[in-house]
Design a protein around this motif. Structure first.
Motif: not given
Length: 527
Positions: A114, A470, A517
């Motif tokens: 992320k 991610y 996501q």
């Protein structure tokens, strides 16, 4: 050989710590998981596993009026290990580190992928210097030798303007200092990720900068020119002519000038030659001879790291192969060059004692042996180093690649399978699993059972990971989906696809819609 190996673009913490509970809960500040290892022991690194860790680092930088250096890397990554062996362990780096906050984002930490999306980083390694107030100053080149990285770091620490601002003013014809021109030339364009310019526009931009660079900054202009030439394929960037070829040959004949451009010369010689002489012939032959002579000097330059010297030899082999098809398995090379390859690889394997250096150099050496057609020697080197590597699964993948190139399908699949089984860390597991599934589809498409089992295992592991949808992890899963879609091109495996779709659907349903996501997850296995 930073640029080259970075293209492998393949980070590791034990799999046992990869399956964190509360995957989809908001991130909290957490200590690095068991198995995390800092890039060096010479300075204090803050391990960043999520947004809270990054905010803490930026708060410290702001309070102490210090820039923040973010290093994004992985345990297995050869160029990352090269940085550990040659840069992060330097005393002058430790001294300079007193003036910045050092942050390590290991790609296998819980929220690392992320964070990768947040900072627009993909390839390992990437180093970004931020101002105390959090603005990106520059991206540091990992492919140049350590002293030059230190110089670029010092330019950033000196309070200069962000490279984005400098670039805008240079393009507008406004005054730019000599140091700022050097910052542009030594910016890590390979890890830019379209922060300054889209990749297709980069060759032309670099050519424009080279032409605009003041005459007094000849080395800087030459670096910009060479970088542009290295990317000037399909008519992009520099348009070669006789004067430009003479200019580059003159630089290559000057040992001091060549040493100043070392990283481009050792890593991109063949690409630059193609940029200057797109067709085989006398002009290309002259350039190959000039580059080979320069590379021989760099190969023997003891001021360079062993990795850079090995890269110089790799560059010579690639020049020798320049007019051969890229997939040539048994190239015809001069016997003297073949013997040098054997001797230098043997010497490196015997002399290296540092584990980080070994991971960087031996993987490059095995690649070199393969490029020279010495497949038996390449396999033997990799097998002998499996027990010496902290990330043997990387070497297993190379063994799989070697076998695939030689048409040894069963051996290739066996090595890819072992590499996936031994791989460690959530992001790494997905990447190696994606590679194994790709190999199965390419080499054993009839083995529907193994293909489905592997895809199902990857979905299960992704479901138990934080950040699986991610950045690098997302791309690994997307590659799985693309391979499966091609495999099922005529609907012959629709039952397998349907079962996998049923497996991933509840995983996607648990994901939040923000951040992309859920959409990434839903697009992995298409009905």
């Amino acid at each position: 050989m930073l640029t080259r190996t970075a293209s492998f673009s393949l980070s590791a913490v034990a799999l046992g710590v990869a399956l964190w509970a509360g995957v989809y809960a908001p991130e909290a500040h957490a200590a690095a998981p068991a198995g995390y290892s800092a890039p060096s022991s010479t300075i204090t690194w803050l391990a960043a596993a999520g947004d809270a860790d990054i905010e803490k680092a930026f708060a410290q930088g702001k309070a102490e009026k210090k820039p923040v250096l973010v290093y994004w890397g992985a345990k297995w990554c050869p160029p990352c290990n090269q940085l550990k062996a040659t840069l992060f362990n330097r005393q002058d780096f430790a001294e300079r580190a007193k003036h910045f906050v050092a942050v390590n984002i290991d790609g296998d930490l819980p929220g690392a992928q992320k964070l990768g999306s947040r900072f627009k980083v993909r390839g390992y390694p990437t180093m970004i210097l931020f101002s105390p107030d959090g603005a990106e100053i520059t991206r540091l080149p990992g492919e140049v030798d350590a002293p030059m990285v230190m110089n670029v770091l010092q330019m950033g620490l000196a309070g200069g303007r962000p490279v984005k601002t400098v670039l805008a003013e240079a393009r507008a014809g406004k005054p730019v200092t000599a140091n700022e021109w050097r910052m542009l030339a030594y910016y890590s364009w390979d890890t830019d990720e379209a922060q300054l310019v889209p990749a297709p526009e980069r060759p032309g931009l670099l050519a424009q900068l080279a032409a605009a660079c003041p005459p007094a900054e000849a080395d800087t202009a030459m670096r910009l020119l060479l970088k542009s030439l290295a990317e000037s394929d399909e008519g992009k960037g520099v348009k070669p002519d006789a004067a430009l070829r003479d200019k580059v040959r003159k630089m290559l004949a000057d040992p001091v000038a060549t040493r100043a451009q070392m990283d481009v010369v050792v890593n991109a010689s063949a690409d630059v030659v193609r940029g200057l002489a797109p067709q085989a012939g006398a002009e290309r032959k002259q350039l190959v001879e000039a580059f080979d002579a320069a590379l021989q000097r760099l190969q023997g330059d003891k001021s360079l790291s062993r990795s850079d010297r090995m890269s110089a030899l790799i560059g010579r082999v690639e020049l020798a192969r320049i007019d051969m098809p890229k997939d040539t398995v048994q190239p015809k090379l001069a016997d003297a060059l073949t013997q040098q390859v054997k001797a230098e690889v043997s010497k490196a394997d015997t002399e290296i004692t540092d584990g980080y250096e070994r991971q960087a150099v031996i993987t490059s050496a095995a690649h070199l042996l393969g490029q020279a057609g010495l497949w038996k020697e390449s396999d033997a080197l990799l097998k002998a180093n499996l027990s010496k590597s902290h990330s043997p699964y990387y070497l297993m993948s190379q063994l799989g690649s070697n076998a695939k190139k030689q048409g040894r399908t069963a051996d290739a699949l066996d090595w890819y399978s072992q590499a996936f089984a031994k791989s460690e860390g959530p992001a790494t597991r997905l990447q190696w699993g994606s590679s194994y599934l790709s190999a199965l589809v390419d080499m054993s498409p009839q083995d529907a059972k193994r293909i489905e089992q592997t895809a199902s295992q990857l979905i299960t592991e992704a479901a138990n990971q934080q950040g699986a949808f991610y950045e690098r992890s997302a791309r690994s899963l997307q590659r799985v989906g693309q391979k499966l879609a091609a495999w099922n091109g005529k609907g012959e495996h629709k039952d397998v696809i349907q079962r996998l779709r049923q497996q991933i659907t509840p995983v996607c349903a648990k994901l939040p819609t923000e951040g992309g996501q859920k959409s990434v997850c839903e697009g992995v296995i298409k009905a």
